[in-house]
Every structure is written in structure tokens, then in C-alpha cells.
Design a protein around this motif. Structure first.
Motif, PDB file in Angstrom:
ATOM      1  N   ARG A   1       0.842  -1.209   0.000  1.00 42.24           N
ATOM      2  CA  ARG A   1       0.000   0.000   0.000  1.00 42.24           C
ATOM      3  C   ARG A   1       0.878   1.260   0.000  1.00 42.24           C
ATOM      4  O   ARG A   1       0.599   2.223  -0.717  1.00 42.24           O
ATOM      5  CB  ARG A   1      -0.906  -0.020   1.226  1.00 42.24           C
ATOM      6  N   LEU A   2       1.958   1.271   0.767  1.00 41.12           N
ATOM      7  CA  LEU A   2       2.810   2.462   0.875  1.00 41.12           C
ATOM      8  C   LEU A   2       3.652   2.686  -0.375  1.00 41.12           C
ATOM      9  O   LEU A   2       3.900   3.825  -0.767  1.00 41.12           O
ATOM     10  CB  LEU A   2       3.712   2.344   2.104  1.00 41.12           C
TER      11      LEU A   2
ATOM     12  N   ALA B   1      -0.169  11.867   9.570  1.00 41.38           N
ATOM     13  CA  ALA B   1      -0.113  12.858  10.652  1.00 41.38           C
ATOM     14  C   ALA B   1       0.892  12.454  11.734  1.00 41.38           C
ATOM     15  O   ALA B   1       1.506  13.314  12.383  1.00 41.38           O
ATOM     16  CB  ALA B   1      -1.506  13.035  11.262  1.00 41.38           C
ATOM     17  N   MET B   2       1.083  11.138  11.936  1.00 35.89           N
ATOM     18  CA  MET B   2       2.034  10.694  12.952  1.00 35.89           C
ATOM     19  C   MET B   2       3.468  10.689  12.415  1.00 35.89           C
ATOM     20  O   MET B   2       4.426  10.900  13.159  1.00 35.89           O
ATOM     21  CB  MET B   2       1.648   9.287  13.436  1.00 35.89           C
ATOM     22  N   LEU B   3       3.636  10.451  11.092  1.00 33.93           N
ATOM     23  CA  LEU B   3       4.975  10.404  10.514  1.00 33.93           C
ATOM     24  C   LEU B   3       5.540  11.799  10.253  1.00 33.93           C
ATOM     25  O   LEU B   3       6.753  12.006  10.378  1.00 33.93           O
ATOM     26  CB  LEU B   3       4.963   9.621   9.197  1.00 33.93           C
ATOM     27  N   ALA B   4       4.685  12.733   9.884  1.00 30.55           N
ATOM     28  CA  ALA B   4       5.154  14.062   9.461  1.00 30.55           C
ATOM     29  C   ALA B   4       6.025  14.754  10.513  1.00 30.55           C
ATOM     30  O   ALA B   4       7.099  15.266  10.177  1.00 30.55           O
ATOM     31  CB  ALA B   4       3.959  14.930   9.067  1.00 30.55           C
ATOM     32  N   PRO B   5       5.636  14.797  11.796  1.00 29.95           N
ATOM     33  CA  PRO B   5       6.513  15.459  12.774  1.00 29.95           C
ATOM     34  C   PRO B   5       7.869  14.765  12.932  1.00 29.95           C
ATOM     35  O   PRO B   5       8.884  15.420  13.144  1.00 29.95           O
ATOM     36  CB  PRO B   5       5.704  15.389  14.082  1.00 29.95           C
ATOM     37  N   LEU B   6       7.886  13.421  12.816  1.00 24.75           N
ATOM     38  CA  LEU B   6       9.134  12.683  12.968  1.00 24.75           C
ATOM     39  C   LEU B   6      10.039  12.851  11.745  1.00 24.75           C
ATOM     40  O   LEU B   6      11.256  12.674  11.837  1.00 24.75           O
ATOM     41  CB  LEU B   6       8.837  11.186  13.175  1.00 24.75           C
ATOM     42  N   ALA B   7       9.427  13.164  10.595  1.00 23.14           N
ATOM     43  CA  ALA B   7      10.185  13.235   9.337  1.00 23.14           C
ATOM     44  C   ALA B   7      10.800  14.598   9.091  1.00 23.14           C
ATOM     45  O   ALA B   7      11.490  14.774   8.082  1.00 23.14           O
ATOM     46  CB  ALA B   7       9.265  12.862   8.172  1.00 23.14           C
ATOM     47  N   GLU B   8      10.560  15.564   9.952  1.00 29.47           N
ATOM     48  CA  GLU B   8      11.044  16.917   9.691  1.00 29.47           C
ATOM     49  C   GLU B   8      12.560  16.988   9.600  1.00 29.47           C
ATOM     50  O   GLU B   8      13.113  17.820   8.891  1.00 29.47           O
ATOM     51  CB  GLU B   8      10.540  17.872  10.783  1.00 29.47           C
TER      52      GLU B   8
ATOM     53  N   LEU C   1      -5.847   0.909  11.501  1.00 28.07           N
ATOM     54  CA  LEU C   1      -5.521   0.795  10.073  1.00 28.07           C
ATOM     55  C   LEU C   1      -6.315  -0.324   9.424  1.00 28.07           C
ATOM     56  O   LEU C   1      -6.747  -1.273  10.084  1.00 28.07           O
ATOM     57  CB  LEU C   1      -4.035   0.485   9.883  1.00 28.07           C
ATOM     58  N   SER C   2      -6.464  -0.204   8.120  1.00 31.16           N
ATOM     59  CA  SER C   2      -6.874  -1.327   7.288  1.00 31.16           C
ATOM     60  C   SER C   2      -6.010  -1.257   6.033  1.00 31.16           C
ATOM     61  O   SER C   2      -6.291  -0.502   5.104  1.00 31.16           O
ATOM     62  CB  SER C   2      -8.357  -1.254   6.910  1.00 31.16           C
ATOM     63  N   ALA C   3      -4.913  -2.021   6.046  1.00 31.63           N
ATOM     64  CA  ALA C   3      -3.969  -1.964   4.925  1.00 31.63           C
ATOM     65  C   ALA C   3      -4.622  -2.430   3.630  1.00 31.63           C
ATOM     66  O   ALA C   3      -4.330  -1.911   2.555  1.00 31.63           O
ATOM     67  CB  ALA C   3      -2.746  -2.834   5.235  1.00 31.63           C
ATOM     68  N   GLU C   4      -5.529  -3.385   3.737  1.00 33.64           N
ATOM     69  CA  GLU C   4      -6.171  -3.916   2.529  1.00 33.64           C
ATOM     70  C   GLU C   4      -7.100  -2.894   1.884  1.00 33.64           C
ATOM     71  O   GLU C   4      -7.182  -2.801   0.662  1.00 33.64           O
ATOM     72  CB  GLU C   4      -6.934  -5.192   2.878  1.00 33.64           C
ATOM     73  N   HIS C   5      -7.784  -2.100   2.704  1.00 31.85           N
ATOM     74  CA  HIS C   5      -8.751  -1.138   2.173  1.00 31.85           C
ATOM     75  C   HIS C   5      -8.244   0.298   2.173  1.00 31.85           C
ATOM     76  O   HIS C   5      -8.959   1.207   1.752  1.00 31.85           O
ATOM     77  CB  HIS C   5     -10.058  -1.220   2.978  1.00 31.85           C
ATOM     78  N   GLY C   6      -7.043   0.520   2.678  1.00 33.58           N
ATOM     79  CA  GLY C   6      -6.468   1.867   2.650  1.00 33.58           C
ATOM     80  C   GLY C   6      -6.983   2.791   3.729  1.00 33.58           C
ATOM     81  O   GLY C   6      -6.747   4.011   3.646  1.00 33.58           O
ATOM     82  N   GLU C   7      -7.628   2.263   4.750  1.00 39.03           N
ATOM     83  CA  GLU C   7      -8.137   3.114   5.822  1.00 39.03           C
ATOM     84  C   GLU C   7      -7.019   3.452   6.818  1.00 39.03           C
ATOM     85  O   GLU C   7      -6.159   2.620   7.102  1.00 39.03           O
ATOM     86  CB  GLU C   7      -9.282   2.413   6.567  1.00 39.03           C
ATOM     87  N   GLY C   8      -7.022   4.680   7.337  1.00 38.94           N
ATOM     88  CA  GLY C   8      -6.045   5.102   8.326  1.00 38.94           C
ATOM     89  C   GLY C   8      -4.785   5.718   7.754  1.00 38.94           C
ATOM     90  O   GLY C   8      -3.886   6.099   8.520  1.00 38.94           O
ATOM     91  N   MET C   9      -4.703   5.857   6.426  1.00 34.26           N
ATOM     92  CA  MET C   9      -3.499   6.444   5.830  1.00 34.26           C
ATOM     93  C   MET C   9      -3.319   7.925   6.201  1.00 34.26           C
ATOM     94  O   MET C   9      -2.203   8.358   6.488  1.00 34.26           O
ATOM     95  CB  MET C   9      -3.524   6.278   4.304  1.00 34.26           C
TER      96      MET C   9
END
Length: 483
Positions: free
Chosen positions: A21-22, A157-164, A144-152
Motif C-alpha cells: 500500500r505504501l 499525521a504521525m509520521l510528518a513530525p518525525l520526518a522533519e 488501520l486497514s492496509a487492505e482497504h487503505g483506511e487510516g493512511m
């Protein structure tokens, strides 16, 4: 530098589905049975405006010995130590298991940043498991639901602050450019560069039968235990790619699953693994066909080499486990004779003896790969080709079906990667295959193109006539006089 996200968790919680999915493509093998993923697979992911490297890992097992599960666990723990962020995935429909609690403790000690995700959380079936996830002490779980794309969006929102603090990731690797057009002087028509660079490394696929030592060979080239190895046949399932500088040459090497005869493959996962390996061949520029010195040139080895030739890739034959061979001089002569006899379509292909265990012969393998890549990109000027064609015709004239000799008028190189040549002749349909082979073998010998696939097309000048298919008609000015 790009940040790295490792997806970890128990077997069959949906890690590979989330990985696919990613990255936006079905790169990792996915099946309902647990334990499909064994090696570490990397991919270039994008989520909104974030670009990062994502690693799919084997399911964490509680084994700590030298068994296959224990080696898989060590490889996954290594990925945890190298990753910038770990995405710990549990199954929301199963809830928190004792194994999840053990691995949560490991991540607390070894991981830099941990994000807890409860996958398969769509609908009401996952609500209880999502609430149980709070007990792991890793913060608020992400549904999350990786199969249906839910929670992306929530994951973003959780990755963005860590990725700065991390830079944008590089673009994903693409299939190599093949069939490049060349002009009359044998130069690239579009001015494209063929030299390997850091941005576009040389792409190499290592293929062969199971237990030939493909993963061990790549680990020795890397200088570290990056790929899962062991005495068991068929350990590798996914086609894993790794990037490195091999003696100063930027390369991307694909490790592939062992390919057995189709009649012996009954397991669904093995079928998917072989399909993934065939895909890696299409992404490669140079294919290293790895043989076992004890049983070289089995029928399946020949099929694999023929596959690489039909795909138009540069080929190198590497004979592994050479350190265990007692009669080396006699054996190498027999191998070269068998190679010339059994692979006439790759006449002159480079054959190298190596030992993946000790590393002996890897310098010669590197040299053979560079030479094969150079020949694959070989360009011959038209003037030299036509001088050569005249001498070939004089030495062996073309056939004369029906008493009329076929005339070969002109020859030019139209493509590279692999080299492709066009011969303009009077009646191409009547020119037999043996004469084409005569010309191809002459090209190999006289222009130093051993082992590479060569394409030869016979064309008639009448094929380029735009009026060939039109019926004859009386001109309009003559029709007036005939009335």
C-alpha cells in the motif's frame, strides 16, 4: 538522507499488504498463510508529500536459536536497529497476544521511534483489539486497514513530525532502458548516457536453481549478512534488491528465489516467488546465472540462461562452490566445453568460477559483469558493418532459391542493449535461419561481442514503399482522353 520506516510484527498481521500500500505497487508477496516474508524487502514509499524508504520484515517469532525462524528474527531485529522509525503492527481482530507483549518490550529497548498500529481494524470486529493495544504501553494505537487503505491520513499525521529532520527520499528504481536507437555512425540517437551512476546504478539479477548460493554470494559482495541464508533450499522467496558500490561501480543487485522445474512446483508461494524472480530479470541489465559446481548445467540451468537471452539481457555464467572442487583444471575445461555446446545462442559467454563462502573469484566476477555490460552496449559504425558484410558474402554467398540468388544490399545497427542489426535484402522471406546464424556468429567474432544476445532483422526495401499495398489505377488525365 531519507528516513527509513521498518514494518514489524507477528506473522500474518498484514505487514506485506501495508508495505504494498505504501509503495503503491504489489512488490511483496502476500498470502493468507503466515511466514510468507523471510528477507528484508526495501521500497520507496510515498504518503502525501512524504517520501521515505519502507522495509518489509519477516514475522517476529519467539525462536532465538539458529533455526530458520531464529535467523529470520535476528534479521528483523537488525532492521529495527537500523530503521529511523518502527511501525509495530498487531492484528486488531485477534487482539494483543503474549508474543506482541514480548516484541513490544524489544522495541522499547532497541527502536528509536515506535508507532503502534492495529491493522484489520475496519468494522466492529477490530474495536476490542484496538482498545487492548493501549496495554502495550507504546502510546495511542493507530487504527488501520492496509487492505482497504483506511487510516493512511492518520499515519501521515504521525509520521510528518518525525520526518522533519530527514530529507526527501530518492526516486524508486525503474526498469533499465533497452533497445536504444543508434544513428548511422553507431552513436546513440538521443544522446542517452549508458555509464552507471549513483542515480542510475547498473542493475544485476542473480538467478539460478534453489540452494546454488545466490544469497550467500550477494552477502559476500556486500560484506555483511544482509540476506537470509542457510542450508535449507528455497529460503529466499521475494526478489530482494540491495544497492551498493561494488569495487567503485554503483550497482543494484537483485537476489531471486531458486527456480525449479515447473512440474515440481506445487506450492502457491513458490509459484509467486518464481514469478517475482522472472520480474527481476526484466528489471536487470546484467543477469548472473549461478550454477552449482557439483551439478552444473542441469536442464533447468539451461532454461534459466535461455530465459535471460530471450529477454535480451547481458549474461554471465558463474559456477559457485568452487572451493569444494578437487580437480579444478580438468573441471573448468569440461565446463567451458559444455557451455559452448549447450548454449550456442550465447556463444562466447563469460564463465567465472567463484566461491561465495570464501569470496574467491569475486574480482573476476566483477570484471566479467563490466565486460558483459560493455558488450551489451556495443555500437558499430555503418561503414565498418558494410565492409564486413561484403567479406562475409564473398566467403559464403547467400542461398539462391529458385535459381535467383538473394542479394544483401546494406546493413546498419539500429539498436543497442542488446545490439540489433538490420540487413536490407532482396527477398528476406526466403533467407534461411542458418544463414542468419552465420552472420550472427560472424558479428560475435569479428566485432568482439561474445555471449550477448544479438538481434538480426532481414528487411526488404519494398517494405518501406508507402504505395506497395495500393492497386494500380488509370491516372485521371488519361481517363479524359479515353472517354
Amino acid at each position: 538522507m531519507s528516513f527509513t520506516l521498518a514494518i514489524v510484527g507477528r506473522p500474518n498481521v498484514g505487514k506485506s499488504t501495508l508495505f504494498n500500500r505504501l509503495v503503491g505497487r504489489r512488490l511483496a508477496l502476500v498470502d493468507d498463510q503466515p511466514g510468507v516474508t523471510r528477507d528484508l524487502r526495501e521500497g520507496e514509499a510515498k504518503l502525501g508529500d512524504l517520501r521515505f524508504t519502507v522495509i518489509d520484515t519477516a514475522g517476529l517469532e519467539e525462536a532465538t536459536d539458529d533455526s530458520l525462524q531464529g535467523r529470520m528474527r535476528k534479521l528483523t531485529e537488525r532492521a529495527v536497529g537500523l530503521a529511523d522509525i518502527c511501525l509495530f503492527v498487531i492484528d486488531a481482530r485477534v487482539g494483543v497476544t503474549p508474543a506482541d507483549e514480548v516484541f513490544a518490550e524489544i522495541l522499547r529497548r532497541k527502536a528509536r521511534h515506535v508507532i503502534l498500529a492495529a491493522n484489520k481494524a475496519e468494522g466492529r470486529a477490530g474495536e476490542s483489539g484496538l482498545l487492548e493495544a493501549f496495554s502495550l504501553g507504546l502510546g495511542e494505537p493507530l487504527a488501520l486497514s492496509a487492505e482497504h487503505g483506511e487510516g493512511m491520513p492518520e499515519l501521515y499525521a504521525m509520521l510528518a513530525p518525525l520526518a522533519e529532520g530527514f530529507a526527501e527520499a530518492a526516486a524508486a528504481a525503474e526498469a533499465p532502458v533497452t533497445d536504444l536507437d543508434v544513428d548511422e555512425d553507431g552513436e546513440l540517437a538521443d544522446g542517452a548516457s549508458i555509464a552507471p551512476t549513483e542515480a542510475k546504478p547498473m542493475q544485476i539479477a542473480v538467478i539460478g536453481r534453489p540452494n546454488a548460493g545466490k544469497s550467500t554470494l550477494i552477502n559476500k559482495i556486500l560484506g555483511e549478512e544482509r540476506l537470509l541464508t542457510g542450508p535449507e533450499a528455497g529460503i529466499t522467496r521475494d526478489a530482494i534488491s540491495v544497492r551498493l558500490s561494488w569495487e567503485g561501480t554503483p550497482v543494484r543487485i537483485f537476489d531471486t528465489a531458486g527456480m525449479r522445474k515447473r512440474a515440481k512446483i506445487s506450492d502457491k508461494i513458490e509459484k509467486l516467488s518464481v514469478s517475482d524472480g522472472l520480474r527481476a530479470v526484466k528489471f536487470a541489465e546484467v543477469v548472473v546465472v549461478l550454477l552449482d559446481a557439483a551439478i552444473p548445467f542441469e536442464q533447468q540451468d539451461l532454461r534459466i540462461a535461455d530465459l535471460a537471452e530471450r529477454e535480451g539481457r547481458a549474461v554471465v555464467i558463474a559456477v559457485n562452490k568452487w572451493d569444494a572442487e578437487p580437480e579444478k583444471s580438468d573441471k573448468v575445461r569440461a565446463l567451458r566445453e559444455a557451455c559452448e555446446r549447450l548454449l550456442p545462442q550465447l556463444r562466447g559467454v563469460r564463465l567465472v568460477t567463484v566461491s561465495a563462502r570464501t569470496g574467491k573469484g569475486l574480482d573476476r566476477l566483477h570484471e566479467a559483469v563490466l565486460l558483459a555490460h560493455d558488450v551489451w552496449n556495443r555500437r558499430v559504425p555503418t561503414a565498418r558493418l558494410n565492409q564486413w558484410l561484403a567479406t562475409m558474402i564473398e566467403a559464403h554467398p547467400p542461398p539462391a532459391p529458385g535459381g535467383r540468388r538473394i542479394r544483401l544490399r546494406y546493413m546498419t545497427q539500429a539498436k543497442t542493449r542488446p545490439p540489433g542489426f538490420v540487413v536490407m535484402c532482396s527477398n528476406p522471406k526466403d533467407l534461411n535461419e542458418s544463414y542468419s546464424r552465420y552472420l550472427v556468429n560472424g558479428l560475435r567474432q569479428d566485432f568482439d561481442m561474445p555471449g550477448t544476445p544479438i538481434r538480426l532483422w532481414m528487411r526488404s526495401q519494398a517494405d518501406q514503399n508507402p504505395y506497395k499495398s495500393r492497386t494500380k489505377s488509370t491516372p485521371s488525365r488519361l481517363r479524359k482522353h479515353l472517354r
